[in-house]
Every structure is written in C-alpha cells, then in structure tokens.
Design a protein around this motif. Structure first.
Motif, short mmCIF file in Angstrom:
data_model
loop_
_atom_site.label_atom_id
_atom_site.label_comp_id
_atom_site.label_asym_id
_atom_site.label_seq_id
_atom_site.Cartn_x
_atom_site.Cartn_y
_atom_site.Cartn_z
N SER A 147 0.81 -1.21 0.00
CA SER A 147 0.00 0.00 0.00
C SER A 147 0.85 1.27 0.00
O SER A 147 0.32 2.36 0.20
N ILE A 148 2.14 1.14 -0.21
CA ILE A 148 3.00 2.33 -0.17
C ILE A 148 2.74 3.23 -1.37
O ILE A 148 3.11 4.40 -1.36
N GLY A 149 2.14 2.68 -2.44
CA GLY A 149 1.77 3.49 -3.59
C GLY A 149 2.94 3.84 -4.48
O GLY A 149 4.10 3.54 -4.18
N LEU A 150 2.64 4.53 -5.58
CA LEU A 150 3.66 4.87 -6.56
C LEU A 150 4.70 5.82 -5.97
O LEU A 150 5.91 5.63 -6.17
N LYS A 151 4.26 6.84 -5.22
CA LYS A 151 5.21 7.80 -4.67
C LYS A 151 6.15 7.13 -3.66
O LYS A 151 7.35 7.41 -3.64
N GLY A 152 5.60 6.25 -2.85
CA GLY A 152 6.44 5.53 -1.90
C GLY A 152 7.44 4.63 -2.60
O GLY A 152 8.61 4.55 -2.21
#
Length: 294
Positions: free
Chosen positions: A167-172
């Motif tokens: 769930s860290i996402g693209l930015k993470g």
C-alpha cells in the motif's frame, strides 16, 4: 563502437585498476582483505563507474585521469551488495554467479568487508591530490550524502520496513527505489559534472537524465527478478516475491511495469538529447536496458 563494446572497454579499465587496490602486509588482516576482494573482483557490469566515465567523456574530459574516483563508486556499490545479501537483509546465497560473501566468509566477516569497502572508497577519493581540492571536496560531500542515511542507507531501511506492504503506492515506491538504487547513479553523474566543469544548463540536463535513467534501471531490474534466468543474471530470481518486497511488478503488474520502464527510458533519452552525439552512450544506455526485458 557499439554500446556493448564501450561497456566492455570501460569495464576492463575499471577491473584492472580494482585488482591493484586492496592489499595488506598485515597477515592478521589477510582474510578480511580476501573477503573484500572476493566480492569486489567477482565481476559485474561496473555500470556506475562506466556511467561516471562516460559522462566525463561527454564533457570532453579524459576518463583515464579519473579512474580512481570511478573505482570508489564501485567499492561503495559492492559494499551495498554484500550487506544487501546478508541473512538479516535479503538472505541471498548467490551474487554475480558466485556464493555470496557471507556464505563463504560468514556473516560477521562479510559485514566487516562491506564496512571496509565503504570506508576505503572515501580514502581512495581523498588520495586524489592531482584533482582540484575544492572540486574533490564537493565530490566527497555529494558521494557521502548519496551513500548515507539521506540516500542509499535510508532507501535500504525503507525497503526493510516496506516488506509485505503493497500500500505504499507509486510515490512511496519511487522514493524507495530512488534512494536505494537511483541515488548512486545520480551521484556518479553529479561527480562527473563537478569534475568535468559542466555548465548550469548541462547540470540540469544531467540531473533530469539521471533521474529517469535510474528509474529505467530499477523497473527493468524488478522485471528481471520476476522473468529473468538465474544463470544469466548471476543471482537468485524471485527473491523479491519471496521476501514480500514492494516492486513495480508486485505492486502493479508485469505489463504495467514494462510500460513504465518504456516511459522512463523515453524521458531519459529526451532529457539527454540536447547534448547531441557526444553523449551517445548515455542516450543508448537506457534503450539497451529495455532490451534486457523485451
């Protein structure tokens, strides 16, 4: 000269110099030096030092005069691989087609070999008395930040904390990979820009290129961990999935990762285009990366 020939030519330069660097006349330290050389001289593409040397060439400099700085980059990269493979990290048992350092020498000595390579890299840079002192100071500061807690070490810590978290996402994910991997590519180019007297406009071009080139590398590396062949890559495949790593393939999908790699490569090529044919290697490198996963 083809890109493969260029890579091989510069790799040979770096390999020959690396083989002369780490020696001791203290018998009690001989196994530590053996462990350091075991990983340092195990092969590899030498992409970071080659990138540094190629950027200097694009700026009209003779890369041979900066070979030890290139070798310092490789020492830091090798240290990071030794530590990355440790049982407390990724616990991999194969690197560059050989048993990993801790498998051969034990986790304690492998840790110290990595420590030794990292520290020696800065000693090697500080030895470069032929280079302008202020430029060298700038290079050491850039290199230390890139390799330290604000850069590669921070990225590795974030990587450990992100295991099992999709769930860290693209930015993470972009932050993780830029700090863990891309930051040393960026530093290699930045060091060359400093030593090669790049103009402000050239620095902006190199900064944009380094960002997108590093991203291309990381995405293709993620793809190869999913699709590659262990014998060809010289390291285990599928370790990202086994360790629940957040990667472009595990968070998105294989087709989407391929699309993102192509997009990043196109941006890198576009960024470097203003430098013309003098930067041909930098331009063609990102396209070459894509061929590894096509």
């Amino acid at each position: 000269m083809t890109i493969q020939e260029y890579l091989q030519d510069k790799k040979q330069m770096v390999d020959q110099r690396l083989a002369t660097l780490l020696q001791t006349d203290v018998p009690q330290f001989s196994r530590l030096y053996e462990s350091m050389n075991y990983s340092l001289l195990a092969g590899g593409k030498r992409l970071r030092p080659v990138l540094f040397l190629a950027t200097l060439e694009a700026l009209g400099k003779n890369p041979a005069e900066y070979l030890d700085v290139a070798c310092a980059l490789e020492c830091v990269h090798t240290y990071s691989l030794i530590h990355d493979d440790l049982p407390c990290m990724d616990n991999d048992d194969l690197r560059r087609g050989k048993p990993t350092n801790h498998v051969v020498y034990g986790a304690g000595l492998a840790t110290l070999a990595g420590d030794g390579l990292l520290t020696f890299a800065f000693e090697l840079m500080a030895r470069q008395t032929r280079l302008d002192a202020d430029k060298l100071r700038q290079c050491i500061a850039v290199f230390a930040r890139a390799a330290g807690p604000a850069g590669m070490v921070g990225g590795q810590a974030f990587d450990l904390e992100s295991e099992g978290n999709k769930s860290i996402g693209l930015k993470g994910l972009q932050l993780l990979h830029r700090m863990k991997t891309g930051v040393i590519f960026e530093a290699a180019i930045d060091l060359a820009a400093i030593l090669g007297d790049a103009t402000e406009e050239q620095r902006r071009i190199f900064d944009a290129y380094a960002l997108h080139m590093g991203l291309t590398f990381q995405i293709t590396d993620d793809i190869l961990d999913f699709t590659g062949d262990e014998k060809t890559l010289g390291k285990p495949v599928g370790s990202d999935a086994r360790n629940n790593k957040a990667t472009y393939v595990t968070i998105f999908s294989l087709p989407e990762a391929r699309r993102m790699a192509e997009q990043a490569a196109a941006k890198a090529v576009g960024a470097i285009q203003p430098l013309g044919d003098g930067a041909w290697f930098l331009r063609d490198l990102v396209t070459y990366m894509l061929t590894r996963v096509s």
